[in-house]
Design a protein around this motif. Sequence first.
Motif, PDB file in Angstrom:
ATOM      1  N   LEU A   1       0.837  -1.195   0.000  1.00 60.15           N
ATOM      2  CA  LEU A   1       0.000   0.000   0.000  1.00 60.15           C
ATOM      3  C   LEU A   1       0.873   1.247   0.000  1.00 60.15           C
ATOM      4  CD1 LEU A   1      -3.056   0.382   0.150  1.00 60.15           C
ATOM      5  CD2 LEU A   1      -2.801   0.844   2.588  1.00 60.15           C
ATOM      6  N   LEU A   2       1.866   1.215   0.875  1.00 57.34           N
ATOM      7  CA  LEU A   2       2.738   2.375   1.011  1.00 57.34           C
ATOM      8  C   LEU A   2       3.509   2.630  -0.270  1.00 57.34           C
ATOM      9  CD1 LEU A   2       3.487   4.427   3.120  1.00 57.34           C
ATOM     10  CD2 LEU A   2       5.463   3.040   3.685  1.00 57.34           C
ATOM     11  N   SER A   3       4.022   1.548  -0.871  1.00 57.22           N
ATOM     12  CA  SER A   3       4.824   1.784  -2.070  1.00 57.22           C
ATOM     13  C   SER A   3       3.933   2.225  -3.219  1.00 57.22           C
ATOM     14  CB  SER A   3       5.633   0.535  -2.448  1.00 57.22           C
ATOM     15  OG  SER A   3       4.772  -0.528  -2.733  1.00 57.22           O
ATOM     16  N   ILE A   4       2.686   1.711  -3.252  1.00 55.22           N
ATOM     17  CA  ILE A   4       1.776   2.180  -4.302  1.00 55.22           C
ATOM     18  C   ILE A   4       1.527   3.676  -4.148  1.00 55.22           C
ATOM     19  CG2 ILE A   4      -0.621   2.073  -5.094  1.00 55.22           C
ATOM     20  CD1 ILE A   4      -0.473  -0.956  -4.472  1.00 55.22           C
ATOM     21  N   VAL A   5       1.275   4.086  -2.897  1.00 58.18           N
ATOM     22  CA  VAL A   5       1.021   5.507  -2.661  1.00 58.18           C
ATOM     23  C   VAL A   5       2.251   6.335  -3.027  1.00 58.18           C
ATOM     24  CG1 VAL A   5       0.467   7.235  -0.924  1.00 58.18           C
ATOM     25  CG2 VAL A   5      -0.673   5.038  -0.878  1.00 58.18           C
ATOM     26  N   ALA A   6       3.435   5.817  -2.652  1.00 58.93           N
ATOM     27  CA  ALA A   6       4.656   6.571  -2.942  1.00 58.93           C
ATOM     28  C   ALA A   6       4.888   6.670  -4.448  1.00 58.93           C
ATOM     29  CB  ALA A   6       5.848   5.906  -2.271  1.00 58.93           C
ATOM     30  N   ILE A   7       4.676   5.547  -5.132  1.00 59.66           N
ATOM     31  CA  ILE A   7       4.851   5.581  -6.580  1.00 59.66           C
ATOM     32  C   ILE A   7       3.824   6.525  -7.190  1.00 59.66           C
ATOM     33  CG2 ILE A   7       4.640   4.194  -8.677  1.00 59.66           C
ATOM     34  CD1 ILE A   7       5.752   1.833  -6.967  1.00 59.66           C
ATOM     35  N   GLY A   8       2.604   6.473  -6.647  1.00 59.03           N
ATOM     36  CA  GLY A   8       1.569   7.401  -7.115  1.00 59.03           C
ATOM     37  C   GLY A   8       2.018   8.840  -6.933  1.00 59.03           C
ATOM     38  N   THR A   9       2.634   9.109  -5.771  1.00 61.27           N
ATOM     39  CA  THR A   9       3.121  10.466  -5.508  1.00 61.27           C
ATOM     40  C   THR A   9       4.122  10.889  -6.577  1.00 61.27           C
ATOM     41  OG1 THR A   9       2.905   9.945  -3.170  1.00 61.27           O
ATOM     42  CG2 THR A   9       4.135  11.924  -3.737  1.00 61.27           C
ATOM     43  N   VAL A  10       5.023   9.979  -6.893  1.00 60.81           N
ATOM     44  CA  VAL A  10       6.033  10.300  -7.901  1.00 60.81           C
ATOM     45  C   VAL A  10       5.367  10.547  -9.252  1.00 60.81           C
ATOM     46  CG1 VAL A  10       8.020   9.414  -9.167  1.00 60.81           C
ATOM     47  CG2 VAL A  10       7.809   8.993  -6.717  1.00 60.81           C
ATOM     48  N   ILE A  11       4.407   9.686  -9.587  1.00 63.47           N
ATOM     49  CA  ILE A  11       3.743   9.836 -10.892  1.00 63.47           C
ATOM     50  C   ILE A  11       2.996  11.160 -10.955  1.00 63.47           C
ATOM     51  CG2 ILE A  11       1.893   8.912 -12.344  1.00 63.47           C
ATOM     52  CD1 ILE A  11       2.806   6.117 -11.426  1.00 63.47           C
ATOM     53  N   VAL A  12       2.281  11.479  -9.870  1.00 66.05           N
ATOM     54  CA  VAL A  12       1.537  12.744  -9.859  1.00 66.05           C
ATOM     55  C   VAL A  12       2.502  13.911 -10.000  1.00 66.05           C
ATOM     56  CG1 VAL A  12       0.122  14.259  -8.430  1.00 66.05           C
ATOM     57  CG2 VAL A  12      -0.409  11.836  -8.566  1.00 66.05           C
ATOM     58  N   ALA A  13       3.600  13.841  -9.239  1.00 67.42           N
ATOM     59  CA  ALA A  13       4.570  14.938  -9.313  1.00 67.42           C
ATOM     60  C   ALA A  13       5.107  15.073 -10.730  1.00 67.42           C
ATOM     61  CB  ALA A  13       5.711  14.687  -8.340  1.00 67.42           C
ATOM     62  N   THR A  14       5.344  13.950 -11.385  1.00 61.53           N
ATOM     63  CA  THR A  14       5.864  13.985 -12.756  1.00 61.53           C
ATOM     64  C   THR A  14       4.813  14.520 -13.717  1.00 61.53           C
ATOM     65  OG1 THR A  14       6.931  11.930 -12.116  1.00 61.53           O
ATOM     66  CG2 THR A  14       7.156  12.596 -14.404  1.00 61.53           C
ATOM     67  N   ALA A  15       3.602  13.996 -13.564  1.00 63.42           N
ATOM     68  CA  ALA A  15       2.548  14.361 -14.503  1.00 63.42           C
ATOM     69  C   ALA A  15       2.199  15.840 -14.387  1.00 63.42           C
ATOM     70  CB  ALA A  15       1.308  13.504 -14.253  1.00 63.42           C
ATOM     71  N   LEU A  16       2.208  16.334 -13.163  1.00 66.49           N
ATOM     72  CA  LEU A  16       1.790  17.717 -12.955  1.00 66.49           C
ATOM     73  C   LEU A  16       2.935  18.714 -13.093  1.00 66.49           C
ATOM     74  CD1 LEU A  16      -0.691  17.340  -9.976  1.00 66.49           C
ATOM     75  CD2 LEU A  16      -1.195  17.592 -12.401  1.00 66.49           C
ATOM     76  N   ARG A  17       4.069  18.194 -13.493  1.00 72.04           N
ATOM     77  CA  ARG A  17       5.264  19.033 -13.520  1.00 72.04           C
ATOM     78  C   ARG A  17       5.055  20.352 -14.266  1.00 72.04           C
ATOM     79  NH1 ARG A  17      10.431  17.237 -16.720  1.00 72.04           N
ATOM     80  NH2 ARG A  17      11.450  19.262 -16.765  1.00 72.04           N
ATOM     81  N   PRO A  18       4.494  20.334 -15.500  1.00 76.82           N
ATOM     82  CA  PRO A  18       4.340  21.603 -16.200  1.00 76.82           C
ATOM     83  C   PRO A  18       3.483  22.592 -15.412  1.00 76.82           C
ATOM     84  CG  PRO A  18       3.544  19.749 -17.549  1.00 76.82           C
ATOM     85  CD  PRO A  18       4.018  19.181 -16.268  1.00 76.82           C
ATOM     86  N   VAL A  19       2.448  22.086 -14.767  1.00 79.32           N
ATOM     87  CA  VAL A  19       1.578  22.983 -14.000  1.00 79.32           C
ATOM     88  C   VAL A  19       2.315  23.522 -12.787  1.00 79.32           C
ATOM     89  CG1 VAL A  19      -0.655  23.158 -12.850  1.00 79.32           C
ATOM     90  CG2 VAL A  19      -0.330  21.509 -14.708  1.00 79.32           C
ATOM     91  N   LEU A  20       2.973  22.589 -12.073  1.00 84.16           N
ATOM     92  CA  LEU A  20       3.600  22.967 -10.811  1.00 84.16           C
ATOM     93  C   LEU A  20       4.743  23.950 -11.013  1.00 84.16           C
ATOM     94  CD1 LEU A  20       3.588  19.543  -9.004  1.00 84.16           C
ATOM     95  CD2 LEU A  20       2.312  21.574  -8.377  1.00 84.16           C
ATOM     96  N   ASP A  21       5.432  23.790 -12.153  1.00 81.81           N
ATOM     97  CA  ASP A  21       6.581  24.653 -12.381  1.00 81.81           C
ATOM     98  C   ASP A  21       6.177  26.101 -12.575  1.00 81.81           C
ATOM     99  OD1 ASP A  21       8.361  22.756 -11.971  1.00 81.81           O
ATOM    100  OD2 ASP A  21       8.798  22.314 -14.066  1.00 81.81           O
ATOM    101  N   ARG A  22       4.872  26.332 -12.752  1.00 79.44           N
ATOM    102  CA  ARG A  22       4.439  27.704 -12.993  1.00 79.44           C
ATOM    103  C   ARG A  22       4.606  28.579 -11.763  1.00 79.44           C
ATOM    104  NH1 ARG A  22      -0.874  26.791 -16.062  1.00 79.44           N
ATOM    105  NH2 ARG A  22       0.159  25.677 -17.749  1.00 79.44           N
TER     106      ARG A  22
END
Lengths: 429, 295, 237
Positions: free
Chosen positions: A52-73
């Motif tokens: 569960l924890l690793s899924i959540v952590a991997i999810g965190t990484v994926i979200v951070a990657t996916a949202l990168r263009p938005v977040l970098d603003r």
Amino acid sequence: MDFVRSFDYRRNWFFPLFVVAGLVWLLAEPAKLDAIPAVGDLIGPFAGMAALLSIVAIGTVIVATALRPVLDRGPQAERALRWVGYGLIIAFFAFMPLYVEAIPHASMLKMTVAIQFMMVIVGINLLTGFGGQISLGQGAFFAIGGYTLAIGFREWDMPWGWSLIIAPLIAGALGFLIGIPALRFKGPYLALATLSLAVTVTPLAKKFEEFTGGVQGVVMFGKLGVPFWQDNLDRFFYYTTALLALLVFVLAANLRRGRFGRALIAIRDNETAASAMGVNVALYKMTAFGIAGAFAGLAGALNGVVIQFVSPDQYSPLLSIRFLVGAVIGGVATINGAIIGGLFQQFVPDVTVSINKSAPDAIQAIILIVVMYTMRHGVAGFLQETWRYARSGLRLRKPGAGGTAIVETVVVVEQEEVVVVRQDGGGSG
Amino acid sequence: MTEFIQLVLAGTANGCIYGLLALALVLIYRSTHIINFGQGEMAMFSTYICWSFLNAGMGYWVAVPLTLILAFAAGIAVQRILIRPVQNAPELTIVIVTLGLYLFFNSLALWIYSGVPKPFPLPTGIRQASWQVGDIFIIPYHLFIFAVLITLMAVLYVLFQRTKLGLGLRAAAAQPASSRLVGINVNWMLALGWGIAAAAGALAGILSAPVVQLEPNFMATILIFSFASATLGGFDSPPGAVVGGIAIGNIVALGGRYIEFIGTQLDIVLALVVIVAVLLIRPAGLFGRQVVQRV
Amino acid sequence: MSAILEAVNLRAAYGDRPVLFGIDLRVPERGIVALLGANGAGKTTTLRALLAEVRTWGDVRYQGESIAGKSTQDLVRMGMVMVPEGRGTFTDFTVEENLLLGAYSRRDKDGIRRDIERMYGYFPVLGQRRKQRAGSMSGGEQQMLAIARALMSRPKLLLLDEPSLGLAPLIVQEIFGILTTINREEGVSMLLVEQDAVRALKVATYAYLLETGRVALEGTADQLAASDDVRRAYLGY
Ligand SMILES: Nc1ncnc2c1ncn2[C@@H]1O[C@H](COP(=O)(O)OP(=O)(O)OP(=O)(O)O)[C@@H](O)[C@H]1O
Ligand SMILES: [Mg+2]
């Protein structure tokens, strides 16, 4: 992938282990792990949680990657995202009745109790995580909440709603006063003194039989009226608890972000410096105890209402320890960690009790120790770090920039070594 | 008067046990500045191990030393494996890890041995019946406990004050950095300290098991009394711990009898009052060194 | 002359923070080498790195052998002993116990007794105070005790960290006198960290000047004493 390469494996060696544990969990069925005597039963829950924890952590990484263009603003984007996150969490709890049946082991009642745990843990997070005051006595305040309800009900037929106001007041005032002797104690001594508090509750409640009903406790089954949803008490109590918890969380977050929180952190990090800067150390510490006590008192009263039964043995010292453990596993220096801690304390014992009736505590103990080695800031802290790491690790090749936070902690640790070398006595001699 | 003396005798015997466990707490606190919340449960588990040996037909005088050796090794292992990695971590982390020890051993004992109390025999050679001196009954086992404590104190005194190993143990506890520079293996010294403490704790468990019933929670109360003893005597003073233990044993025995409100139910409250009072009035305890707090 | 200690590209870090960036250093057999530098230059760290007390990289040879992977205790047993900054007195122990602790790595009881008497010969003050609690002695006495304690282990190489710190000039003179005697008569090599560059350059044969974790300058003591940089920055004339 840059992230994989720049990851600091030396410090985070456990992360790949989580992934492995996740695989074990997936393959457990075909591999017939359950067949291994004694151990087989245990691998399941551990691997499940790690998965569960690793899924959540991997999810965190994926979200951070996916949202990168938005977040970098810019920072507004980050803030907006945070609010989306809060919204999702609130929505999850708000629509609970729709899918609670679908969650294994869950029910409205259990969710209600989990939320009450969260309220206590938020208090601990303020007091211990930000204020640096270890308390093993929160169970005592929880008990005060329960007995405010029970004694009011028994002696004066007080409507239970009142106890939700009176209990936090009494527990808060008591916490504030307990804060006075606590000013003299440091670190393990404070843990010891507050543990004393937790230990006294049960014998005291048994002793004052004429008020507390002694060992039999106070039974309130079917005697607590509610204004609506009479046919679905669980739902009514769930929403009452959830609303009050929301209030508690908002209050805690505001306290944390404001002057109070900054002062607490200053005291935790360097008491002398804080008092030299004009922070009223005594007042802030006492207030922190008071607030944590009030939260626990409120939760305790709610717990009594929901269970409709209050007895001395509910409030053993183990309860206090469990609260602290929940706080630590969630992440003691975070507000959100309380959510994880509360769910953990409600559901992990529930899931594991089927193995053996003492399995929950054994498993908690092991998880606790593992968490202390691998994620010193709890699950919430781990996820925050993963997020930060994913964000900076994506931008930089070297772990340098992403590691700044870690480097700081290391330096602090080295300094602490010097401080801890000789620290006798509980207070100034 | 007779009753008073009788209470003092019983209180002192119990106090010796509190003192033993307090000694374990103090040995660890002195060397690593950790209050080991798991000490009582480690002792409890050792007592169960001893019970298993006895149950398997081993004699008392074989089973007990064997248990102590195992406890000693286990203490070392716990320090090396669990405590050392967090030795320099913030206090909260260390408190949590020792609480983890508490939970772990408690639930493990419950798991393996169930909650049903187990009978634990008196040492072979110690008779059950008491001696009568005038109006006073003297229980041989109480004297035995007292003698064991005195012997242990003497052994520890010689070890710490008269041997080179003792010098190293004391130095490593007091000044680890300097000790390393004179070639003392500080990590091992700290681990040995944990081993000695675990053995002392196990002895406390084994000695008290015939008196109170052996069940997974039987050391919890004793642990609180030992905390009170160590606080009273001073957390950095081994002789203080023993004196504190005997004092607490008597306070509890006499207080429970003569203070009506306390009775037998609230004796633990007495211990807590002592803890808080000592911490407020003289935080270093009776025999501890008053050290100005460094921040 | 052969070297008792030779470090090549010595680097060290506290946690993840690098402090030494590649130091080459050589202490000849029976020699005294001074290590100079401003506050925070990394002098103490160099000594701690040599004794494996911090995270260290690089090639260090002691008595011609690589000491990679050796622990502090091992090195002390091999005769590489530090007199630490701040003296490292065992404050709660008597003077005599301090000396016994200094000899912790030795097993020859008679030799230890004899050496204790010898130390009382070098430092008569200590002899008068043998039963006194070491923490209650003056700074100068504690510094003497620290040196005596280090000598008790029969070192071949002494690493001295600012032995003059906070002491009156007369006492400093006495201590340096004893150090040179020990060097001359017992052949103990020394690596001497000092703020007081004048004095250090007087007793040393060779010297290194550290600047933020690197060797900025090195040479014989005379060369360094004559160097303008050193003069301006550390000698003050
Ligand atoms: N325990 C530690 N943790 C982190 N950094 C440290 C530690 N000790 C020293 N440092 C850093 O390492 C650098 C070098 O320190 P060092 O003690 O070696 O200097 P020094 O040359 O001995 O100075 P001084 O003359 O003041 O004794 C300094 O920047 C210092 O801040
Ligand atoms: Mg220095």
